[in-house]
Design an enzyme around this catalytic site. Structure first.
Site, PDB file in Angstrom:
ATOM      1  N   HIS A  97      -7.968   9.813   3.826  1.00  0.00           N
ATOM      2  CA  HIS A  97      -7.347   8.701   4.797  1.00  0.00           C
ATOM      3  C   HIS A  97      -7.617   9.445   6.193  1.00  0.00           C
ATOM      4  CE1 HIS A  97      -4.815   7.678   1.184  1.00  0.00           C
ATOM      5  NE2 HIS A  97      -5.075   6.723   1.597  1.00  0.00           N
ATOM      6  N   GLY A  98      -7.700   8.086   7.069  1.00  0.00           N
ATOM      7  CA  GLY A  98      -7.894   8.485   8.505  1.00  0.00           C
ATOM      8  C   GLY A  98      -9.278   8.547   8.950  1.00  0.00           C
ATOM      9  N   GLU A 120      -1.545   6.164  -8.863  1.00  0.00           N
ATOM     10  CA  GLU A 120      -2.596   6.956  -8.463  1.00  0.00           C
ATOM     11  C   GLU A 120      -2.294   8.388  -9.159  1.00  0.00           C
ATOM     12  OE1 GLU A 120      -3.042   7.152  -4.307  1.00  0.00           O
ATOM     13  OE2 GLU A 120      -4.003   9.269  -4.355  1.00  0.00           O
ATOM     14  N   ASP A 158       0.680  -1.375   0.045  1.00  0.00           N
ATOM     15  CA  ASP A 158       0.090   0.025   0.015  1.00  0.00           C
ATOM     16  C   ASP A 158       0.896   1.328  -0.054  1.00  0.00           C
ATOM     17  OD1 ASP A 158      -2.502   1.516   0.307  1.00  0.00           O
ATOM     18  OD2 ASP A 158      -2.354   1.340   2.255  1.00  0.00           O
ATOM     19  N   HIS A 159       0.565   2.289  -0.738  1.00  0.00           N
ATOM     20  CA  HIS A 159       1.477   3.457  -1.011  1.00  0.00           C
ATOM     21  C   HIS A 159       2.874   3.448  -1.024  1.00  0.00           C
ATOM     22  CE1 HIS A 159      -2.075   5.670  -0.434  1.00  0.00           C
ATOM     23  NE2 HIS A 159      -2.550   4.860   0.551  1.00  0.00           N
ATOM     24  N   GLY A 191      -9.011   5.597   1.166  1.00  0.00           N
ATOM     25  CA  GLY A 191      -9.617   6.395   2.219  1.00  0.00           C
ATOM     26  C   GLY A 191     -11.162   6.088   2.332  1.00  0.00           C
ATOM     27  N   SER A 247     -12.932   4.352   4.571  1.00  0.00           N
ATOM     28  CA  SER A 247     -13.532   3.804   5.992  1.00  0.00           C
ATOM     29  C   SER A 247     -14.843   4.523   6.160  1.00  0.00           C
ATOM     30  CB  SER A 247     -12.643   4.022   7.027  1.00  0.00           C
ATOM     31  OG  SER A 247     -11.626   2.963   7.112  1.00  0.00           O
ATOM     32  N   ILE A 290      -9.750   0.031   3.205  1.00  0.00           N
ATOM     33  CA  ILE A 290     -10.414   0.118   4.530  1.00  0.00           C
ATOM     34  C   ILE A 290      -9.229  -0.324   5.481  1.00  0.00           C
ATOM     35  CG2 ILE A 290     -12.143  -0.410   6.073  1.00  0.00           C
ATOM     36  CD1 ILE A 290     -13.969  -1.079   3.593  1.00  0.00           C
ATOM     37  N   ASP A 291      -8.920   0.663   6.225  1.00  0.00           N
ATOM     38  CA  ASP A 291      -7.939   0.690   7.362  1.00  0.00           C
ATOM     39  C   ASP A 291      -8.459   1.262   8.743  1.00  0.00           C
ATOM     40  OD1 ASP A 291      -5.838   0.292   9.037  1.00  0.00           O
ATOM     41  OD2 ASP A 291      -4.392   1.549   7.896  1.00  0.00           O
TER      42      ASP A 291
HETATM   43  O1  G3H Z   1      -3.232   5.020   3.554  1.00  0.00           O
HETATM   44  C1  G3H Z   1      -2.742   4.640   4.696  1.00  0.00           C
HETATM   45  C2  G3H Z   1      -3.050   3.258   5.269  1.00  0.00           C
HETATM   46  O2  G3H Z   1      -4.306   3.729   6.353  1.00  0.00           O
HETATM   47  C3  G3H Z   1      -1.925   2.976   6.301  1.00  0.00           C
HETATM   48  O3  G3H Z   1      -1.778   3.537   7.435  1.00  0.00           O
HETATM   49  O4  G3H Z   1       0.880   4.122   7.111  1.00  0.00           O
HETATM   50  O5  G3H Z   1      -0.407   4.344   9.262  1.00  0.00           O
HETATM   51  O6  G3H Z   1       0.104   1.985   8.162  1.00  0.00           O
HETATM   52  P1  G3H Z   1      -0.110   3.620   7.879  1.00  0.00           P
HETATM   53  P1  13P Z   2      -9.074   4.742   5.462  1.00  0.00           P
HETATM   54  O1  13P Z   2      -8.182   5.446   6.234  1.00  0.00           O
HETATM   55  O2  13P Z   2     -10.494   5.531   5.147  1.00  0.00           O
HETATM   56  O3  13P Z   2      -9.336   3.507   6.009  1.00  0.00           O
HETATM   57  O4  13P Z   2      -8.299   4.518   4.147  1.00  0.00           O
HETATM   58  C1  13P Z   2      -7.483   3.498   4.179  1.00  0.00           C
HETATM   59  C2  13P Z   2      -6.629   3.600   2.789  1.00  0.00           C
HETATM   60  O5  13P Z   2      -6.856   4.055   1.892  1.00  0.00           O
HETATM   61  C3  13P Z   2      -5.421   2.431   2.933  1.00  0.00           C
HETATM   62  O6  13P Z   2      -4.442   2.603   1.668  1.00  0.00           O
HETATM   63 ZN    ZN Z   3      -4.581   4.837   0.814  1.00  0.00          ZN
END
Ligand code: G3H
Ligand code: 13P
Ligand code: ZN
Length: 330
Positions: free
Chosen positions: A189-190, A145, A93-94, A233, A235, A276-277
């Site tokens: 995000h968040g 992206e 991811d990212h 993003g 959630s 979804i995180d």
């Molecule tokens: O897009 C970000 C994800 O929610 C991952 O979050 O970089 O804190 O692991 P993190």
């Molecule tokens: P949320 O912060 O909305 O869960 O998004 C997660 C995300 O995009 C991880 O790459």
């Molecule tokens: Zn993301």
């Protein structure tokens, strides 16, 4: 060098094709530890959903890259043991550099994201193409992206979002050769995606955030028909978790997410992957706080991580069945 195929993982190509045709989206759930991984796999096995296990560079730093890779390998065996083989993708991811993406590909990831969205356009194209050229040698799929999401992406914080420019997508997809494209249409995000001032109130007094820019999504779909789109993003920030957290000592104010109906609608379009995180983080925190508040004598981690895992599993089952529509598609 480890190839993901030897670990029993799959890339995302076939999953996205089926998701596009079937009008649903594949869940991409982030994990950093064993309980999250168990909850994701057991929820997806029970609902017969394909799944993308998503690892950020923060997760690699937290849990150790080798351990995470073995956990994903273990996830494949765990699913079999639970009685139903579901397709599992291990996705970075990212990813923010060629080296990081290469490293993940070399150690068994089946899919990577190269996030050049913060770079000037031509640099984003060049970096993404470099990753695609390497990844495709090993049949690893790549997500790029275009457009910027507000919020935190690992070390990159963007205060304001920039919607994806439909005029750029054909050129980007053709020149880079990416397999899927993350776009910016109003998600971020968040757990604090909107301020109350950005929302309106419905008749029950509930805050309703501004709708996603489905007009931009539709324009993008017209420009690149049949191409898999990704929503980051995504959630929904369930208010019952926020209330539980705050009831038991937490201090989350004005946590607002993307309404589930909007994600359900997006999942029926070209959106084939939904990330979804934060919702998982909220579910775990609510469950742990509740145990700590109600059973202050407990100090066995299984007594609070166990309920947290159960709550996470419930959340993920709900997402595959009622939001993404991926339940029953494995
Ligand atoms: O897009 C970000 C994800 O929610 C991952 O979050 O970089 O804190 O692991 P993190
Ligand atoms: P949320 O912060 O909305 O869960 O998004 C997660 C995300 O995009 C991880 O790459
Ligand atoms: Zn993301």
């Amino acid at each position: 060098m480890v190839n993901y195929k030897d670990l029993g993982l799959v890339n995302s190509r076939e999953l996205f094709k089926k998701a596009f045709e079937g009008g649903y989206a594949i869940p991409a759930f982030n994990f950093n530890n064993m309980e999250q991984m168990q909850a994701i796999v057991s929820a997806c096995v029970e609902t017969k959903s394909p799944v993308i296990l998503q690892v950020s560079s923060g997760a690699r730093n937290y849990a150790n890259q080798t351990l995470l890779r073995y956990m994903a390998q273990g996830a494949v065996e765990y699913a079999k043991e639970l009685g139903y083989e579901i397709p599992i993708v291990l996705h970075l991811d990212h990813g923010d550099s060629f080296e990081l993406c290469k490293n993940c590909i070399d150690m068994g990831f089946s899919s990577v994201m190269i996030d050049g969205s913060h770079l000037p356009y031509e640099e984003n194209v060049a970096l993404t193409k470099q990753v695609v050229d390497y990844a495709h040698k090993f049949d690893v799929t790549v997500e790029g992206e275009l457009g910027i999401l507000a919020g935190v992406e690992d070390d990159v914080v963007a205060e304001h979002s920039t919607y994806t420019e439909p005029d750029e997508v054909v050129d980007f997809v053709e020149r880079t050769g990416v397999d899927s494209l993350a776009i910016s249409i109003g998600t971020s995000h968040g757990a604090f995606k909107f301020t109350p001032a950005q929302c309106t109130r419905n008749e029950d007094g509930k805050l309703v955030p501004p709708p996603l820019r489905f007009d931009i999504l539709e324009e993008i779909e017209r420009r690149i028909p049949g191409f898999p789109i990704v929503l980051h993003g995504s959630s929904s920030v369930p208010q019952e978790y926020v209330e539980t957290i705050n009831k038991y000592g937490g201090q989350l104010s004005d946590s607002i997410g993307i309404p589930e109906e909007q994600l359900r609608k997006a999942a029926t379009s070209a959106v084939c992957k939904i990330n979804i995180d934060s919702d998982g983080r909220l579910a775990m925190t609510a469950a742990v706080r509740e145990v700590f508040a109600n059973s202050p004598e407990e100090f066995d981690p299984r007594k609070y991580l166990g309920p947290a895992r159960e709550e996470l599993k419930k959340l993920y089952m709900h997402k595959t069945k009622n939001v993404l529509g991926s339940a029953g598609k494995a």
